[in-house]
Design an enzyme around this catalytic site. Structure first.
Site, short mmCIF file in Angstrom:
data_model
loop_
_atom_site.label_atom_id
_atom_site.label_comp_id
_atom_site.label_asym_id
_atom_site.label_seq_id
_atom_site.Cartn_x
_atom_site.Cartn_y
_atom_site.Cartn_z
N LYS A 13 0.77 -1.44 -0.43
CA LYS A 13 0.06 -0.01 -0.10
C LYS A 13 1.13 1.48 -0.18
O LYS A 13 0.76 1.82 -0.49
CB LYS A 13 -0.62 -0.04 1.48
N ARG A 90 -9.44 0.59 9.41
CA ARG A 90 -9.25 -1.03 9.27
C ARG A 90 -10.16 -1.62 10.20
O ARG A 90 -10.17 -2.37 10.61
CB ARG A 90 -7.65 -0.53 10.34
N ARG A 129 11.74 -5.54 4.35
CA ARG A 129 11.13 -4.26 4.46
C ARG A 129 12.28 -3.48 4.81
O ARG A 129 12.44 -3.46 6.03
CB ARG A 129 9.57 -3.76 4.10
N ARG A 162 11.46 -1.00 10.55
CA ARG A 162 10.71 -0.93 11.67
C ARG A 162 10.92 -2.04 12.89
O ARG A 162 10.73 -2.89 12.55
CB ARG A 162 8.95 -0.85 10.95
N ARG A 173 0.18 -9.48 13.25
CA ARG A 173 -0.61 -8.69 12.22
C ARG A 173 -1.79 -8.57 11.57
O ARG A 173 -3.56 -8.13 10.95
CB ARG A 173 0.10 -7.51 11.95
P1 ADP Z 1 2.31 -1.78 3.09
O1 ADP Z 1 2.06 -0.62 3.19
O2 ADP Z 1 0.98 -2.27 2.76
O3 ADP Z 1 2.70 -2.57 4.47
P2 ADP Z 1 4.42 -1.83 1.99
O4 ADP Z 1 4.25 -0.79 0.59
O5 ADP Z 1 5.31 -1.08 2.32
O6 ADP Z 1 3.19 -2.67 2.79
O7 ADP Z 1 5.66 -2.95 0.99
C1 ADP Z 1 6.00 -3.86 1.67
C2 ADP Z 1 7.88 -4.46 1.37
O8 ADP Z 1 7.12 -5.17 0.41
C3 ADP Z 1 8.21 -2.96 1.28
O9 ADP Z 1 9.72 -3.80 1.73
C4 ADP Z 1 8.31 -3.03 -0.33
O10 ADP Z 1 9.04 -2.65 -0.96
C5 ADP Z 1 8.17 -4.53 -0.91
N1 ADP Z 1 6.93 -4.71 -2.07
C6 ADP Z 1 5.82 -3.48 -2.46
N2 ADP Z 1 5.09 -4.24 -3.29
C7 ADP Z 1 5.70 -5.23 -3.49
C8 ADP Z 1 5.69 -6.03 -4.79
N3 ADP Z 1 4.84 -6.08 -5.85
N4 ADP Z 1 6.87 -7.56 -5.42
C9 ADP Z 1 6.96 -7.47 -4.34
N5 ADP Z 1 7.71 -7.08 -3.24
C10 ADP Z 1 6.61 -5.61 -3.29
P1 ADP Z 2 1.09 -2.00 7.93
O1 ADP Z 2 2.56 -1.87 7.27
O2 ADP Z 2 1.19 -3.36 8.71
O3 ADP Z 2 0.04 -1.84 6.72
P2 ADP Z 2 0.65 0.22 8.74
O4 ADP Z 2 1.73 1.08 8.75
O5 ADP Z 2 0.15 0.39 8.28
O6 ADP Z 2 1.31 -1.31 9.17
O7 ADP Z 2 0.30 -0.04 10.92
C1 ADP Z 2 0.92 -0.23 11.46
C2 ADP Z 2 0.45 0.38 13.38
O8 ADP Z 2 -0.23 1.04 13.18
C3 ADP Z 2 -0.17 -1.07 13.21
O9 ADP Z 2 -0.01 -2.06 12.85
C4 ADP Z 2 -1.43 -0.25 14.16
O10 ADP Z 2 -0.69 -1.24 15.32
C5 ADP Z 2 -1.36 0.88 14.01
N1 ADP Z 2 -2.61 1.11 12.97
C6 ADP Z 2 -2.33 2.05 11.73
N2 ADP Z 2 -3.64 2.38 11.23
C7 ADP Z 2 -4.86 1.58 11.72
C8 ADP Z 2 -5.44 2.26 12.43
N3 ADP Z 2 -6.82 2.36 11.32
N4 ADP Z 2 -6.72 1.56 13.45
C9 ADP Z 2 -5.76 1.05 14.68
N5 ADP Z 2 -4.36 1.09 14.76
C10 ADP Z 2 -3.35 1.28 13.41
#
Ligand code: ADP
Ligand code: ADP
Length: 219
Positions: A13, A90, A129, A162, A173
């Protein structure tokens, strides 16, 4: 334009939002990034959120809804063509609170992008990541490495892992996602705003699918 981005942790995302925000002049609001900033600044909200984030559970709805209402309000004042919400809502309660808040302002969600990724890919994506602490850009040690090892391409900051990107917290998660967030797919499916995209394919291919949807919305 108000765009929501759903998907499990590690789906991609944040990666896609950075690109879409640049291309469509959208303000990218990531609830996770905002919470991490609050933690870094040592605010009350940051302190309250800490134990939930570290254990992979969701921060309580009332805290998140108040935080995001404020952020969305501030973003509406800026010079952008809309916002893309990443990681919010969420839970069903958060989605209902968002709908109500938008209705109060005569606004609505225009499109919900749902990034679909198989569970067995998520753990490797998350544990590999590395993120820029300054601008939030995500890299991956194998799938999306920076040009110089451990240095952000955008601003030269040293990349970090992270603290919640460990295998044990990732599993929690993913479980939290299935229990509390996946029901939103049906919620928005019924509203007719949902567009699901296959996120199992390489980053550029996902970007093309998402851009095709947003190009269609802009027409
Ligand atoms: P989210 O915000 O949904 O948690 P991220 O955008 O941070 O996910 O992506 C999670 C990890 O996967 C990062 O290290 C990113 O570089 C990698 N990643 C994202 N999209 C892809 C994809 N389509 N294929 C392989 N790796 C990906
Ligand atoms: P991910 O890469 O897993 O999608 P995020 O960076 O979006 O992770 O979120 C990290 C953490 O922040 C989550 O595990 C949760 O504890 C908290 N968090 C983020 N967004 C929300 C939300 N909309 N509601 C509740 N907790 C949240």
């Amino acid at each position: 334009m108000i765009i929501l981005f759903l998907g499990p942790p590690g789906a991609g995302k944040g990666t896609q939002c950075k690109f879409l925000a640049d291309r469509y002049r959208l303000r990218h609001l990531s609830s996770g990034d905002i919470l991490r900033r609050e933690r870094q600044e040592g605010t009350d909200l940051g302190k309250q959120a800490q134990s939930y984030m570290d254990s992979g559970r969701l921060v309580p709805d009332d805290l998140i809804v108040a935080m995001m209402r404020q952020e969305i309000g501030a973003a509406a004042d800026g010079e952008t063509s809309g916002v893309i919400l990443d990681g919010f809502p969420r839970t069903l309660q958060q989605a209902q609170a968002l709908d109500q808040a938008l209705r109060d302002d005569d606004k609505q969600v225009d499109v919900v992008l749902n990034l679909d990724v198989d569970d067995d890919k998520l753990e490797r994506r998350i544990t590999g990541r590395r993120s820029c602490p300054r601008c939030g850009t995500a890299y991956h040690v194998d799938f999306n490495p920076p040009r110089r090892a451990n240095v952000c391409d955008r601003d030269g900051a040293a990349l970090a892992q992270r603290s919640d990107d460990t295998a044990a917290v990732v599993r929690k998660r993913i479980e939290t996602y299935h229990q509390q967030t996946a029901p939103l797919i049906d919620y928005y499916g019924h509203q007719g705003t949902l567009q699901t995209v296959d996120g199992n394919v390489p980053i550029e291919q996902v970007t093309r699918s998402l851009s095709a949807i947003l190009d269609g919305c802009n027409r």
